[in-house]
Design a protein around this motif. Structure first.
Motif, PDB file in Angstrom:
ATOM      1  N   GLN A  81      -3.316   3.594 -11.954  1.00 55.21           N
ATOM      2  CA  GLN A  81      -2.981   4.985 -12.167  1.00 55.21           C
ATOM      3  C   GLN A  81      -4.297   5.743 -12.310  1.00 55.21           C
ATOM      4  OE1 GLN A  81      -0.404   4.877 -15.581  1.00 55.21           O
ATOM      5  NE2 GLN A  81       1.394   4.442 -14.336  1.00 55.21           N
ATOM      6  N   PRO A  82      -4.322   7.018 -11.934  1.00 57.90           N
ATOM      7  CA  PRO A  82      -5.569   7.782 -12.038  1.00 57.90           C
ATOM      8  C   PRO A  82      -6.188   7.661 -13.426  1.00 57.90           C
ATOM      9  CG  PRO A  82      -3.926   9.044 -10.854  1.00 57.90           C
ATOM     10  CD  PRO A  82      -3.216   7.813 -11.387  1.00 57.90           C
ATOM     11  N   GLY A  83      -7.495   7.395 -13.449  1.00 58.05           N
ATOM     12  CA  GLY A  83      -8.227   7.260 -14.709  1.00 58.05           C
ATOM     13  C   GLY A  83      -8.115   5.901 -15.369  1.00 58.05           C
ATOM     14  N   HIS A  84      -7.482   4.940 -14.723  1.00 56.82           N
ATOM     15  CA  HIS A  84      -7.273   3.624 -15.350  1.00 56.82           C
ATOM     16  C   HIS A  84      -7.791   2.461 -14.512  1.00 56.82           C
ATOM     17  CE1 HIS A  84      -4.991   5.225 -18.708  1.00 56.82           C
ATOM     18  NE2 HIS A  84      -4.394   6.020 -17.838  1.00 56.82           N
ATOM     19  N   GLN A  85      -8.873   2.699 -13.771  1.00 51.31           N
ATOM     20  CA  GLN A  85      -9.474   1.611 -13.011  1.00 51.31           C
ATOM     21  C   GLN A  85     -10.120   0.616 -13.969  1.00 51.31           C
ATOM     22  OE1 GLN A  85     -12.233   3.195 -10.180  1.00 51.31           O
ATOM     23  NE2 GLN A  85     -10.704   4.500  -9.206  1.00 51.31           N
ATOM     24  N   CYS A  86     -10.227  -0.623 -13.551  1.00 55.06           N
ATOM     25  CA  CYS A  86     -10.818  -1.670 -14.381  1.00 55.06           C
ATOM     26  C   CYS A  86     -12.343  -1.531 -14.384  1.00 55.06           C
ATOM     27  CB  CYS A  86     -10.404  -3.050 -13.859  1.00 55.06           C
ATOM     28  SG  CYS A  86     -11.079  -4.387 -14.862  1.00 55.06           S
ATOM     29  N   ARG A  87     -12.873  -1.049 -15.484  1.00 52.20           N
ATOM     30  CA  ARG A  87     -14.323  -0.845 -15.587  1.00 52.20           C
ATOM     31  C   ARG A  87     -15.076  -2.167 -15.538  1.00 52.20           C
ATOM     32  NH1 ARG A  87     -14.543   2.802 -20.808  1.00 52.20           N
ATOM     33  NH2 ARG A  87     -12.897   1.344 -21.295  1.00 52.20           N
ATOM     34  N   HIS A  88     -14.484  -3.205 -16.102  1.00 49.46           N
ATOM     35  CA  HIS A  88     -15.108  -4.529 -16.102  1.00 49.46           C
ATOM     36  C   HIS A  88     -15.367  -4.997 -14.666  1.00 49.46           C
ATOM     37  CE1 HIS A  88     -15.714  -8.766 -17.224  1.00 49.46           C
ATOM     38  NE2 HIS A  88     -14.965  -9.038 -16.173  1.00 49.46           N
ATOM     39  N   ASN A  89     -14.361  -4.951 -13.808  1.00 51.45           N
ATOM     40  CA  ASN A  89     -14.518  -5.417 -12.431  1.00 51.45           C
ATOM     41  C   ASN A  89     -15.452  -4.530 -11.619  1.00 51.45           C
ATOM     42  OD1 ASN A  89     -12.841  -7.548 -12.952  1.00 51.45           O
ATOM     43  ND2 ASN A  89     -11.084  -6.698 -11.858  1.00 51.45           N
ATOM     44  N   ARG A  90     -15.494  -3.254 -11.931  1.00 49.31           N
ATOM     45  CA  ARG A  90     -16.374  -2.346 -11.172  1.00 49.31           C
ATOM     46  C   ARG A  90     -17.841  -2.747 -11.329  1.00 49.31           C
ATOM     47  NH1 ARG A  90     -14.335   2.281  -8.668  1.00 49.31           N
ATOM     48  NH2 ARG A  90     -16.501   2.925  -8.549  1.00 49.31           N
ATOM     49  N   VAL A  91     -18.199  -3.355 -12.442  1.00 48.79           N
ATOM     50  CA  VAL A  91     -19.569  -3.841 -12.618  1.00 48.79           C
ATOM     51  C   VAL A  91     -19.906  -4.809 -11.486  1.00 48.79           C
ATOM     52  CG1 VAL A  91     -21.076  -5.265 -14.084  1.00 48.79           C
ATOM     53  CG2 VAL A  91     -19.646  -3.494 -15.105  1.00 48.79           C
ATOM     54  N   TYR A  92     -18.988  -5.697 -11.158  1.00 42.50           N
ATOM     55  CA  TYR A  92     -19.219  -6.653 -10.072  1.00 42.50           C
ATOM     56  C   TYR A  92     -19.275  -5.942  -8.729  1.00 42.50           C
ATOM     57  CZ  TYR A  92     -17.463  -9.800 -13.708  1.00 42.50           C
ATOM     58  OH  TYR A  92     -17.249 -10.457 -14.881  1.00 42.50           O
ATOM     59  N   GLN A 135       0.827  -1.201   0.000  1.00 47.22           N
ATOM     60  CA  GLN A 135       0.000   0.000   0.000  1.00 47.22           C
ATOM     61  C   GLN A 135       0.865   1.256   0.000  1.00 47.22           C
ATOM     62  OE1 GLN A 135      -0.600   2.343   2.690  1.00 47.22           O
ATOM     63  NE2 GLN A 135      -2.481   3.284   1.927  1.00 47.22           N
ATOM     64  N   GLN A 136       1.897   1.287   0.820  1.00 48.15           N
ATOM     65  CA  GLN A 136       2.777   2.452   0.893  1.00 48.15           C
ATOM     66  C   GLN A 136       3.558   2.651  -0.399  1.00 48.15           C
ATOM     67  OE1 GLN A 136       5.082   1.676   4.409  1.00 48.15           O
ATOM     68  NE2 GLN A 136       3.415   2.280   5.796  1.00 48.15           N
ATOM     69  N   ILE A 137       4.124   1.590  -0.933  1.00 47.69           N
ATOM     70  CA  ILE A 137       4.925   1.690  -2.160  1.00 47.69           C
ATOM     71  C   ILE A 137       4.063   2.157  -3.330  1.00 47.69           C
ATOM     72  CG2 ILE A 137       6.174   0.336  -3.898  1.00 47.69           C
ATOM     73  CD1 ILE A 137       7.242  -1.382  -1.524  1.00 47.69           C
ATOM     74  N   LEU A 138       2.919   1.524  -3.509  1.00 45.30           N
ATOM     75  CA  LEU A 138       2.084   1.845  -4.664  1.00 45.30           C
ATOM     76  C   LEU A 138       1.461   3.242  -4.570  1.00 45.30           C
ATOM     77  CD1 LEU A 138       0.517  -1.670  -5.157  1.00 45.30           C
ATOM     78  CD2 LEU A 138       2.027  -0.486  -6.765  1.00 45.30           C
ATOM     79  N   THR A 139       0.958   3.613  -3.394  1.00 45.95           N
ATOM     80  CA  THR A 139       0.362   4.951  -3.286  1.00 45.95           C
ATOM     81  C   THR A 139       1.417   6.040  -3.405  1.00 45.95           C
ATOM     82  OG1 THR A 139       0.358   4.807  -0.862  1.00 45.95           O
ATOM     83  CG2 THR A 139      -1.692   4.212  -2.002  1.00 45.95           C
ATOM     84  N   SER A 140       2.616   5.798  -2.881  1.00 51.26           N
ATOM     85  CA  SER A 140       3.668   6.811  -3.017  1.00 51.26           C
ATOM     86  C   SER A 140       4.159   6.922  -4.457  1.00 51.26           C
ATOM     87  CB  SER A 140       4.836   6.529  -2.063  1.00 51.26           C
ATOM     88  OG  SER A 140       5.511   5.356  -2.441  1.00 51.26           O
ATOM     89  N   ALA A 141       3.925   5.884  -5.259  1.00 57.78           N
ATOM     90  CA  ALA A 141       4.292   5.925  -6.676  1.00 57.78           C
ATOM     91  C   ALA A 141       3.164   6.505  -7.534  1.00 57.78           C
ATOM     92  CB  ALA A 141       4.644   4.518  -7.168  1.00 57.78           C
ATOM     93  N   GLY A 142       2.085   6.970  -6.896  1.00 57.41           N
ATOM     94  CA  GLY A 142       1.019   7.635  -7.636  1.00 57.41           C
ATOM     95  C   GLY A 142      -0.157   6.749  -8.010  1.00 57.41           C
ATOM     96  N   TYR A 143      -0.155   5.515  -7.561  1.00 55.77           N
ATOM     97  CA  TYR A 143      -1.272   4.622  -7.855  1.00 55.77           C
ATOM     98  C   TYR A 143      -2.380   4.837  -6.823  1.00 55.77           C
ATOM     99  CZ  TYR A 143       1.576   2.053 -11.200  1.00 55.77           C
ATOM    100  OH  TYR A 143       2.341   1.700 -12.277  1.00 55.77           O
ATOM    101  N   GLU A 144      -3.629   4.724  -7.285  1.00 55.88           N
ATOM    102  CA  GLU A 144      -4.792   4.832  -6.405  1.00 55.88           C
ATOM    103  C   GLU A 144      -5.175   3.446  -5.925  1.00 55.88           C
ATOM    104  OE1 GLU A 144      -7.661   6.429  -9.157  1.00 55.88           O
ATOM    105  OE2 GLU A 144      -7.140   8.487  -8.617  1.00 55.88           O
ATOM    106  N   HIS A 145      -5.400   3.307  -4.652  1.00 53.60           N
ATOM    107  CA  HIS A 145      -5.892   2.049  -4.084  1.00 53.60           C
ATOM    108  C   HIS A 145      -7.406   2.112  -4.186  1.00 53.60           C
ATOM    109  CE1 HIS A 145      -5.490  -1.035  -0.556  1.00 53.60           C
ATOM    110  NE2 HIS A 145      -6.004  -1.566  -1.643  1.00 53.60           N
TER     111      HIS A 145
END
Length: 179
Positions: free
Chosen positions: A41-52, A23-33
């Motif tokens: 990365q911002p704007g690149h969430q998996c739309r397919h999985n969000r349906v579930y 969590q610390q490594i990825l968020t400090s590298a700019g990734y959204e949890h």
């Protein structure tokens, strides 16, 4: 997914340390949890999985595919012979409509996987204010532990502790709100 009877996780210090470190490594590298087990990365969430995770309807096609349509969850046969026979027999889907209590628990279980959690307003519209009050009452011990919070009228797990102990929280919801 958490199923009643599953053991709450995590069960060891190594798992907790690795989760916190990731969590610390990825968020400090700019990734959204954005989801309990996903970063983007911002704007690149998996739309397919969000349906579930948003408990929205979906169709699945082919052997073993799952669908959730008109309040019904169903799977196609997984083995070739059974799938072929099912198609020959007219591909009839025979299943029960998901009960309101099951829909509520599924909505909470899936929606709490998302960093933004679930809308209290939508829960109130769909299940009633009284049910939302029951949810808050059930979650009281987890508010006190800092695993659950309400931010901008959304009920969510905290990051990382709420995500780490999501199965404990979900077990409490299933125990208290289940049929």
């Amino acid at each position: 997914y958490y199923k009643p009877g599953d053991q709450p996780l995590p069960t060891d210090e190594t798992t907790v340390k690795m989760y916190r470190m990731a969590q610390q490594i990825l968020t400090s590298a700019g990734y959204e949890h954005y989801e309990i087990s996903n970063y983007a990365q911002p704007g690149h969430q998996c739309r397919h999985n969000r349906v579930y995770w948003e408990n929205r309807p979906y169709y699945g096609f082919g052997m073993g595919a799952a669908s959730y349509v008109e309040g019904k969850r169903f799977n196609r046969p997984r083995k070739t012979k059974e799938y072929y026979q099912w198609v020959q027999d007219g591909a009839v889907i025979d299943c029960e409509v998901t009960s309101p209590d099951e829909v509520l628990l599924e909505t909470l279980m899936l929606g709490l996987r998302l960093a933004e959690g679930v809308s209290l307003g939508v829960l109130a519209e769909q299940f009633g204010e009284k049910k939302v009050e029951e949810i808050h009452q059930c979650l009281q011990p987890y508010y006190e532990k800092g695993w659950v919070e309400v931010v901008q009228e959304r009920l969510r797990l905290t990051d990382p502790d709420g995500f780490l102990f999501s199965n404990v929280v979900l077990a409490g919801l299933f125990r208290e709100l289940g049929e």
